[in-house]
Write an enzyme that holds these catalytic residues in place. Structure first.
Site: not given
Length: 405
Positions: A221, A237, A259, A287, A309, A349
Site C-alpha cells: 500500500r 475491490f 467494491d 461489480n 486488488d 492473492c
C-alpha cells in the site's frame, strides 16, 4: 530419542518431499499405519528410516502434517513454547514498530500447520484449520498470551474465526467466538481500531472477511501510494478502503473506491471520515467487472491510476484456467481505460495463480489492450507472512506496479 507414537510408512515420493522440507503427506502416499485422528505419529520410509513426526487426520486428503524432522524434539509444552517464541521474536525483528498489527502465526511457514493468528493491537484473531492443532490450541493460545505479556504486549482477548468450510473437510465443526481463558475478555463489541501506515481503520474481526483485515498488503500500500500524488485514482475491490486511503493520504487529486459489498463500502467511508480524507474521495458499490466494462464502452478517461486488488479468483488447480480469464479481463480493461503514461497496480492473492501464470496473463492482457508495460516494482506479501522456500504454498501474493505505455 525413543518414540512411542504410532508409525506410518510412506511412499518414496513422500519421503523425497519430506526430505526437501515439505510438511504434507497425502492419502495416496501412505503405505501402512493406523492412528487416532488428530494425534501425533511417526513417519518412516519403506526401509524403516525415521523421517519426522506429524499430526494424522484420516478425514483429510492431507493425511499427515509434519511438524518436525528433528529426532531430538520431544513435543512437550516447552517445545511448543520455544516454537511460538521463535515466531513472535521473528515478527518483533522484521516488523519493528508495526509489530502491534501483524500476523503472528502463518501456518506452515511457522511450522504450525493450519494455524493463523493475526494481531490487532490487544486483540488476537485465530483460525484453526487442522485437527492436530485444534486439539492442542488451548495450550498454544495460553503460551502465546504468556509470551506476549512477558514482552509487555497487552492481550485483551482471543477471537476465533473458524467459520470456514474447510474445517468440515478436516472433520471439525464451523463456528466463531471468543476463546475462554484466564485473563481474557469474552464479551467485547467485536470491532477494534488499528493504525497502519499512519491510517486508522475500524476492524470488524467478528463479521469481516477472513480475520477482519488484510495485513499482507501493508507495505505494498505504501509502494502504491508513492505514485498517487496529483493523480485521479480508481481503487477496485477496495474492501475497507486500504489502498484508496493510502493513495488519498499521499496526495491524490481524487480517489474513487469501488467494491461489490455494501458493508465494505460503508466501512471504507467510515475509515475515510475517521482519517479526515473524505474530501477528496468518493465511494461506489458496484461489480468491478461490470463497472470497467461500462467505463470502456463510454470511453471514460477519468482516471490515470488504477489499482486492482481482487479476491482470490481460484482456490484450486482445477479452476486456474477460469481464474486466468478473470484476471486477464480486468487487467485488459484497466489498461485500455488508462491514458498512455498512466499507472497500474495489480495483484493476485492466490497461490494457485503462480507468478509464472500471472506474468503470462499480464503479457496477454497488455497485448489484447494494445499497450506495453513498463515495470516499476514487483513485490510480495509483507514479511510477517514469511515465505518458506521449501513450501511453495506459503508464496502466494504477487504485486506489480506498472506504467502503461
Amino acid at each position: 530419542m525413543e518414540r512411542s507414537y504410532p508409525t506410518f510408512t510412506v511412499t518414496e515420493k513422500a519421503e523425497h518431499s519430506i526430505r526437501l522440507g515439505h510438511p504434507w503427506v497425502y492419502d495416496s502416499e501412505i503405505l501402512a499405519g493406523e492412528c487416532e485422528n488428530g494425534r501425533l505419529a511417526n513417519v518412516t520410509s519403506r526401509k524403516g528410516r525415521w523421517l519426522g513426526a506429524g499430526f494424522y487426520n484420516g478425514n483429510s486428503k492431507i493425511r499427515l502434517r509434519i511438524i518436525s524432522r528433528n529426532a531430538n524434539d520431544d513435543f512437550s509444552e516447552a517445545f511448543f513454547e520455544r516454537r511460538l517464541r521463535h515466531a513472535v521474536d521473528y515478527r518483533r525483528t522484521v516488523m519493528g514498530p508495526d509489530f502491534a498489527c501483524c500476523r503472528l502465526i502463518f501456518g506452515e511457514a511457522d511450522l504450525f500447520p493450519g494455524l493463523t493468528v493475526d494481531r490487532f493491537g490487544s486483540i488476537l484473531v485465530a483460525q484453526t484449520l487442522s485437527l492436530g492443532i485444534e486439539r492442542i490450541k488451548p495450550m498454544l493460545f495460553r503460551l502465546l498470551v504468556k509470551i506476549l505479556r512477558e514482552y509487555g504486549e497487552p492481550v485483551e482477548a482471543i477471537y476465533e474465526r473458524n467459520d470456514v468450510k474447510i474445517r468440515e473437510l478436516e472433520g471439525m465443526e464451523q463456528g466463531k467466538g471468543f476463546f475462554p481463558g484466564e485473563g481474557l475478555a469474552g464479551d467485547l463489541p467485536g470491532v477494534t481500531e488499528i493504525c497502519e501506515n499512519g491510517i486508522y481503520y475500524s476492524v470488524d474481526y467478528v463479521n469481516g472477511q477472513k480475520t477482519g483485515f488484510f495485513l499482507d498488503q501493508k507495505y505494498n500500500r505504501l509502494a502504491a501510494a508513492r505514485l498517487a500524488p496529483g493523480r485521479r485514482v480508481l481503487d477496485c475491490f477496495t474492501h475497507t478502503g486500504a489502498f484508496a486511503l493510502n493513495a488519498a493520504k499521499a496526495g491524490a487529486a481524487h480517489v474513487c473506491a469501488v467494491d461489490v459489498s455494501a458493508d465494505a463500502v460503508a466501512m471504507a467511508e467510515r475509515n475515510a471520515a475517521r482519517n479526515q480524507l473524505a474530501g477528496n474521495m468518493s465511494f461506489r458499490e458496484a461489480n468491478v467487472f461490470d463497472l470497467l466494462t461500462q467505463m470502456a464502452e463510454s470511453k471514460n478517461r477519468e482516471f490515470d491510476y488504477i489499482i486492482l486488488d481482487p479476491p482470490a479468483f481460484t482456490k484450486s488447480h482445477g479452476t486456474v484456467r477460469n481464474a486466468e480469464r478473470g484476471y486477464r479481463e480486468i487487467n485488459r480493461k484497466a489498461m485500455q481505460l488508462l491514458p498512455r503514461g498512466g499507472y497500474l497496480a495489480t495483484c493476485s492473492c492466490s497461490h494457485f495463480m503462480t507468478e509464472e501464470l500471472f506474468c503470462r496473463m499480464l503479457h496477454r492482457a497488455a497485448e489484447d489492450a494494445g499497450r506495453s508495460l513498463r515495470q516499476i516494482e514487483a513485490r510480495q506479501q509483507s514479511p510477517d507472512h514469511p515465505i518458506l522456500w521449501n513450501v511453495p504454498e506459503t508464496n502466494y501474493l504477487k504485486f506489480y506496479l506498472f506504467q502503461v505505455v
